[in-house]
Design an enzyme around this catalytic site. Structure first.
Site, PDB file in Angstrom:
ATOM      1  N   THR A 130       0.826  -1.213   0.000  1.00 14.64           N
ATOM      2  CA  THR A 130       0.000   0.000   0.000  1.00 14.64           C
ATOM      3  C   THR A 130       0.863   1.266   0.000  1.00 14.64           C
ATOM      4  O   THR A 130       2.004   1.248   0.482  1.00 14.64           O
ATOM      5  CB  THR A 130      -0.894  -0.004   1.263  1.00 14.64           C
ATOM      6  OG1 THR A 130      -1.525   1.259   1.405  1.00 14.64           O
ATOM      7  CG2 THR A 130      -0.095  -0.271   2.529  1.00 14.64           C
ATOM      8  N   ASP A 131       0.276   2.367  -0.458  1.00 13.78           N
ATOM      9  CA  ASP A 131       0.992   3.649  -0.387  1.00 13.78           C
ATOM     10  C   ASP A 131       1.081   4.161   1.054  1.00 13.78           C
ATOM     11  O   ASP A 131       1.862   5.068   1.343  1.00 13.78           O
ATOM     12  CB  ASP A 131       0.312   4.706  -1.281  1.00 13.78           C
ATOM     13  CG  ASP A 131      -1.138   5.016  -0.919  1.00 13.78           C
ATOM     14  OD1 ASP A 131      -1.678   4.379   0.006  1.00 13.78           O
ATOM     15  OD2 ASP A 131      -1.728   5.904  -1.568  1.00 13.78           O
ATOM     16  N   GLU A 132       0.287   3.572   1.960  1.00 17.82           N
ATOM     17  CA  GLU A 132       0.291   4.072   3.350  1.00 17.82           C
ATOM     18  C   GLU A 132       1.629   3.849   4.051  1.00 17.82           C
ATOM     19  O   GLU A 132       1.897   4.464   5.079  1.00 17.82           O
ATOM     20  CB  GLU A 132      -0.838   3.428   4.156  1.00 17.82           C
ATOM     21  CG  GLU A 132      -2.195   3.756   3.593  1.00 17.82           C
ATOM     22  CD  GLU A 132      -3.339   3.584   4.587  1.00 17.82           C
ATOM     23  OE1 GLU A 132      -3.090   3.432   5.785  1.00 17.82           O
ATOM     24  OE2 GLU A 132      -4.491   3.614   4.125  1.00 17.82           O
ATOM     25  N   TYR A 155      -1.839  -0.490  10.977  1.00 20.53           N
ATOM     26  CA  TYR A 155      -1.997  -1.173   9.677  1.00 20.53           C
ATOM     27  C   TYR A 155      -0.797  -0.879   8.775  1.00 20.53           C
ATOM     28  O   TYR A 155      -0.146  -1.787   8.259  1.00 20.53           O
ATOM     29  CB  TYR A 155      -3.297  -0.729   8.985  1.00 20.53           C
ATOM     30  CG  TYR A 155      -3.333  -1.032   7.503  1.00 20.53           C
ATOM     31  CD1 TYR A 155      -3.413  -2.347   7.050  1.00 20.53           C
ATOM     32  CD2 TYR A 155      -3.267  -0.008   6.547  1.00 20.53           C
ATOM     33  CE1 TYR A 155      -3.422  -2.637   5.687  1.00 20.53           C
ATOM     34  CE2 TYR A 155      -3.280  -0.285   5.193  1.00 20.53           C
ATOM     35  CZ  TYR A 155      -3.363  -1.604   4.765  1.00 20.53           C
ATOM     36  OH  TYR A 155      -3.357  -1.897   3.417  1.00 20.53           O
ATOM     37  N   LYS A 159       2.194  -3.348   7.238  1.00 20.06           N
ATOM     38  CA  LYS A 159       2.467  -3.537   5.808  1.00 20.06           C
ATOM     39  C   LYS A 159       3.919  -3.135   5.492  1.00 20.06           C
ATOM     40  O   LYS A 159       4.588  -3.791   4.693  1.00 20.06           O
ATOM     41  CB  LYS A 159       1.495  -2.707   4.951  1.00 20.06           C
ATOM     42  CG  LYS A 159       0.049  -3.145   5.001  1.00 20.06           C
ATOM     43  CD  LYS A 159      -0.221  -4.524   4.425  1.00 20.06           C
ATOM     44  CE  LYS A 159      -0.057  -4.613   2.933  1.00 20.06           C
ATOM     45  NZ  LYS A 159      -0.466  -5.953   2.415  1.00 20.06           N
TER      46      LYS A 159
END
Ligand code: NAD
Ligand code: DAU
Length: 347
Positions: A130-132, A155, A159
């Site tokens: 993810t970009d997060e 989260y 990741k």
């Protein structure tokens, strides 16, 4: 080719499984999924009897089971999507995210390493991320593949951690891998805990629309089928050991997105203009809320010729139409556990 797709009964996974099963009859696609609250075999009803498709129910954190599975089916490639994926849930129960997203990924990496023992010709471990992991942007700038990792939620930290392990297995054991970091997906079959399907469901039921904080948070939205097509390209043409950012070139402030959604819903439900907007309620902010995500997807474009094919207005309209004609799907997934989650999160 035998390909293991993990998390294939979830939102993005189900679109990817369908694409691969239909497009590549010579591949055998194994879909491994624990069927948590977010996994739903209804998402794959149309392809469940295809001869090149097998569903396997199981948990990626069960090491014995995973090792047996790899030894039995000799997966040549893994596309790993199984994860706990909702930021708000990670704030409530961070350990569940470490278990699945970090330990589960480690167990898959080990099983792949132990199966092929360095014999990695034509093998690939593809991690969907993810970009997060990059944390938050200010009002300007874009995330590129070289932006430093700076995760802010349990989260995104889980990741980021799993991305690091994948890369470390590449460096240390020579395991062929690729990682893609994608922006916010939307489209049919998304569980109604995420912004767009949650608000569609609430508008249908005339419930309030809980906008966090002042609503001036920005996300970069991508239609899920365009993400699946990007994964297909990276899987077949991406360079091993590389990371690719995938995004929609499509930034929206939450409040503007919600207003567009409300307008489209009023029209489709034949309700007077402005009725859905009246449901907007500003609520307590998400702790650690990232201000803005925006992806520079030019590497995907220049190296692999990928770009999104659907405009946001089109994609959103198709998404709403799907939810409106699949009210049974919505009712099924919002019964039971969902009600308890909703009470706890929003009341
Ligand atoms: P989702 O929550 O809809 O689906 C996750 C799937 O994983 C479910 O089918 C669930 O049953 C399965 N699963 C969960 N724990 C498992 C376990 N221990 N063992 C086996 N299966 C398990 O998620 P999604 O939105 O489809 O996201 C898929 C992947 O893409 C995730 O890795 C997520 O981090 C990543 N991603 C999502 C987005 C997005 O906007 N949704 C954007 C970028 C990246
Ligand atoms: O950026 C990619 C990520 O996008 C994925 O890795 C995650 O799996 C996915 O869940 C998504 O994370 P977000 O936190 O950005 O998505 P979510 O739909 O939860 O929220 C989008 C924005 O809307 C965010 O700024 C929070 C806000 N929001 C969300 C909910 C659920 C609200 O204002 N109200 C809400 O009720």
């Amino acid at each position: 080719m035998t390909i293991l797709i993990t998390g294939g009964a979830g939102f993005i996974g189900s679109h990817l499984v369908r694409l691969f099963v239909e497009k590549y009859p010579a591949y055998h696609i194994f879909n491994l999924d624990a069927l948590t609250y977010a996994g739903n075999l209804e998402n794959l009803k149309d392809i469940e009897n295809k001869s090149n498709y097998t569903f396997l129910k199981g948990d990626i954190t069960n090491e014995v089971f995973i090792n047996e599975l790899f030894n039995k089916h000799k997966f040549e490639s893994v596309i790993h999507l199984a994860a706990e994926s909702h930021v708000d849930r990670s704030i409530e129960d961070p350990l569940a995210f470490v278990k699945t997203n970090v330990i589960g990924t480690m167990i898959l990496l080990n099983a792949f390493k132990n199966l092929w023992k360095g014999n990695y010709k034509s093998k690939l471990f593809y991690h969907i991320s993810t970009d997060e992991v990059y944390g938050t942007l200010g009002q300007t700038g874009l995330f590129t593949e070289t932006t430093s990792y700076d995760p802010n939620s349990p989260y995104s930290a889980s990741k980021a951690s799993s991305d690091h392990f994948v890369r470390a297995y590449g460096e240390t054991y020579g395991m062929p891998y690729v990682i893609t970091n994608c922006s916010n997906n939307y489209g049919q079959n998304q569980f109604p805990e995420k912004l767009i399907p949650l608000f569609i469901n609430n508008i249908i039921n005339n419930k309030s629309l809980p906008v966090y904080g002042d609503g001036n948070y920005t996300r970069d939205w991508l239609y899920v089928k365009d993400h699946a097509k990007a994964i297909d390209l990276v899987f077949h043409k991406g360079e091993q050991g590389e990371t690719y950012n995938i995004g929609g070139f499509n930034e929206w402030k939450n409040i503007d997105l919600v207003k567009l959604l409300c307008a489209q819903m009023d029209e489709k439900l034949n309700r007077p203009k402005g009725s859905s907007e009246k449901l907007i309620t500003y609520v307590k902010d998400r702790p650690g809320h990232d201000l803005r995500y925006a992806i520079d997807a030019s590497k995907m474009n220049k190296e692999l010729g990928w770009k999104p094919s659907v405009t946001f207005e089109e994609g959103l309209s198709k998404t709403i139409d799907w939810y409106l004609s699949n009210e049974d799907w919505l009712k099924n997934v919002t019964s039971g556990e969902y009600q308890k989650y909703y009470q706890k999160q929003y009341n």
